[in-house]
Design a protein around this motif. Sequence first.
Motif, short mmCIF file in Angstrom:
data_model
loop_
_atom_site.label_atom_id
_atom_site.label_comp_id
_atom_site.label_asym_id
_atom_site.label_seq_id
_atom_site.Cartn_x
_atom_site.Cartn_y
_atom_site.Cartn_z
N ARG A 9 1.14 -0.89 0.24
CA ARG A 9 0.31 0.07 0.15
C ARG A 9 0.74 1.11 0.08
O ARG A 9 0.29 2.82 -0.42
CB ARG A 9 -0.97 0.15 1.09
CG ARG A 9 -1.96 1.15 1.16
CD ARG A 9 -3.41 1.01 2.10
NE ARG A 9 -4.06 2.10 1.08
CZ ARG A 9 -5.07 2.08 1.77
NH1 ARG A 9 -5.34 2.22 3.48
NH2 ARG A 9 -5.98 2.69 1.44
N VAL A 48 -12.25 13.49 -3.17
CA VAL A 48 -10.82 14.11 -2.82
C VAL A 48 -11.48 15.87 -2.31
O VAL A 48 -11.99 16.70 -3.60
CB VAL A 48 -9.33 14.35 -3.63
CG1 VAL A 48 -8.91 15.80 -3.18
CG2 VAL A 48 -8.95 12.92 -4.08
N VAL B 38 -4.31 13.72 -7.33
CA VAL B 38 -5.57 13.15 -8.32
C VAL B 38 -6.24 11.47 -7.08
O VAL B 38 -4.73 10.61 -6.76
CB VAL B 38 -5.14 12.62 -9.68
CG1 VAL B 38 -5.65 11.54 -10.26
CG2 VAL B 38 -4.26 13.39 -10.59
N GLY B 39 -7.45 11.47 -7.06
CA GLY B 39 -7.20 10.58 -6.03
C GLY B 39 -8.14 9.26 -7.41
O GLY B 39 -9.00 9.80 -8.19
N VAL B 41 -9.38 4.67 -6.51
CA VAL B 41 -9.99 3.50 -6.29
C VAL B 41 -9.73 2.61 -6.28
O VAL B 41 -9.61 2.19 -7.16
CB VAL B 41 -11.59 3.31 -5.98
CG1 VAL B 41 -11.64 2.30 -5.28
CG2 VAL B 41 -12.66 4.74 -5.36
N GLY B 45 -8.35 0.94 -1.20
CA GLY B 45 -9.58 1.79 -0.92
C GLY B 45 -9.48 3.45 -2.30
O GLY B 45 -7.89 2.61 -3.18
N PRO B 46 -8.86 4.58 -1.39
CA PRO B 46 -9.03 5.44 -2.14
C PRO B 46 -7.14 5.51 -2.05
O PRO B 46 -6.37 5.27 -1.34
CB PRO B 46 -9.08 6.88 -0.97
CG PRO B 46 -9.23 5.43 0.30
CD PRO B 46 -9.62 4.32 0.11
N LEU B 47 -6.65 6.29 -3.05
CA LEU B 47 -5.20 6.53 -2.94
C LEU B 47 -5.83 8.05 -3.49
O LEU B 47 -5.99 8.45 -5.00
CB LEU B 47 -4.11 5.63 -4.32
CG LEU B 47 -3.26 6.21 -4.06
CD1 LEU B 47 -2.42 5.88 -3.02
CD2 LEU B 47 -3.04 5.32 -5.52
N VAL B 48 -4.46 8.90 -3.32
CA VAL B 48 -4.29 10.59 -3.69
C VAL B 48 -3.06 10.50 -3.55
O VAL B 48 -2.52 10.47 -3.13
CB VAL B 48 -5.21 11.21 -2.06
CG1 VAL B 48 -5.14 12.71 -3.66
CG2 VAL B 48 -6.23 10.63 -1.80
N LEU B 49 -3.16 10.96 -5.11
CA LEU B 49 -1.76 11.66 -5.29
C LEU B 49 -1.28 12.65 -6.15
O LEU B 49 -2.05 13.54 -6.97
CB LEU B 49 -0.83 10.50 -6.24
CG LEU B 49 -0.41 9.24 -5.80
CD1 LEU B 49 0.14 8.55 -6.59
CD2 LEU B 49 0.09 9.17 -4.51
#
Lengths: 219, 219
Positions: A9, A48, B38-39, B41, B45-49
């Motif tokens: 992760r 977001v 940028v989010g 799924v 779970g969620p990923l924001v970069l």
Amino acid sequence: MTAFPQTPRNRVRRIPERARYEKNEIYTILDEALVCHVGIVTEEGPLVLPMLPGRLEDTLYLHGAPASRLLKHISQGGEVCITATLVDGLVLARSIFHHSVNYRSAVLFGKGRPVEKEDEKLRALEVISEHVCPGRWDEARRPSPRELAATAVVAVEIESASAKVRSGPVNDDPADAAWPVWAGVLPLELHAGEPLPSEGVNLPPPPTVTSYRRGKRAG
Amino acid sequence: MTAFPQTPRNRVRRIPERARYEKNEIYTILDEALVCHVGIVTEEGPLVLPMLPGRLEDTLYLHGAPASRLLKHISQGGEVCITATLVDGLVLARSIFHHSVNYRSAVLFGKGRPVEKEDEKLRALEVISEHVCPGRWDEARRPSPRELAATAVVAVEIESASAKVRSGPVNDDPADAAWPVWAGVLPLELHAGEPLPSEGVNLPPPPTVTSYRRGKRAG
């Protein structure tokens, strides 16, 4: 634990030499960023939103209106990704390909819980207030019971996290050395301007305002 | 279409008088922000970069390494939420409760697609480059076919979006007027510092560098 274990992760896949897993480095980025971006999964897909975080050890607090969809989701135990990004400069290479940005970003993962006990709620609001403007909590009027009731607070226990950092000069191809363009780094920084007093304020702004800067703080 | 229709997905629920649905206002925020978050799924779970966006009408381009997990997900048609936030100042009230931040945030929703044709890929990289540093595309060496092949580009067609804006002075309770503390707005702005030339650069920095600012641009 002083570093987060690497898992699928939180592992930084691209350019792993820019990765950081030490808590101190990750939390310093989060603490320096004024705003974080909070991602959740809704029925319609990812959402977001920007939020003001406050951190107490491995707990991240967020606050808002009791009707907030995001806070409700988090208080119900939803999975959360919280990302904070500091941009330190533009990296202007001789080639477009080697252009980059100097930045520090922290990506944190955890699950939410509600914060309802009055003492933790008040402590969370203090932590958020001190995150946004250190020293202000001791100067302004603190929340009344009615105001506390009108504020929702949630906590995210940080389970996993990583950071990514790019710093330093341009990495141009030696073959481009003669390309006829200036190359280098343009530093960028968030600056505070002149304080604009509210109507009826006769006091001078205190050091919490006049010395305001988003500096590196203890992690 | 000059405004996005309000739907359950993009409707601003909290403090609706701060909401904006006009494309021009939303895109001005996105264009002024250097970085967007940028989010997506993922299975976990969620990923924001953080990413550097480039916009051409209703298409948002993102680029990175071909192995990027985020770009792969987006190129496969994944749902994306892209959020850009500008912080304009701290709103320092007499009461903690009325503290706030002056900000402009844009939240955009869409689905991704790959960008593989060489002409669209090059155009997308130009748009991203011009987003980050207007004018630089015409000064630096443009991508070679080998460099283009080493760069992944994806597009997100913007289907829905909204913005939220807080501006102006403090809204204190009249009952707090006599509280003995300075109150007002502390403006915040991203400033460029002194350009730091790469080794071997004998040219002066061009206006693209010396006049750099993240100003409001045409929407």
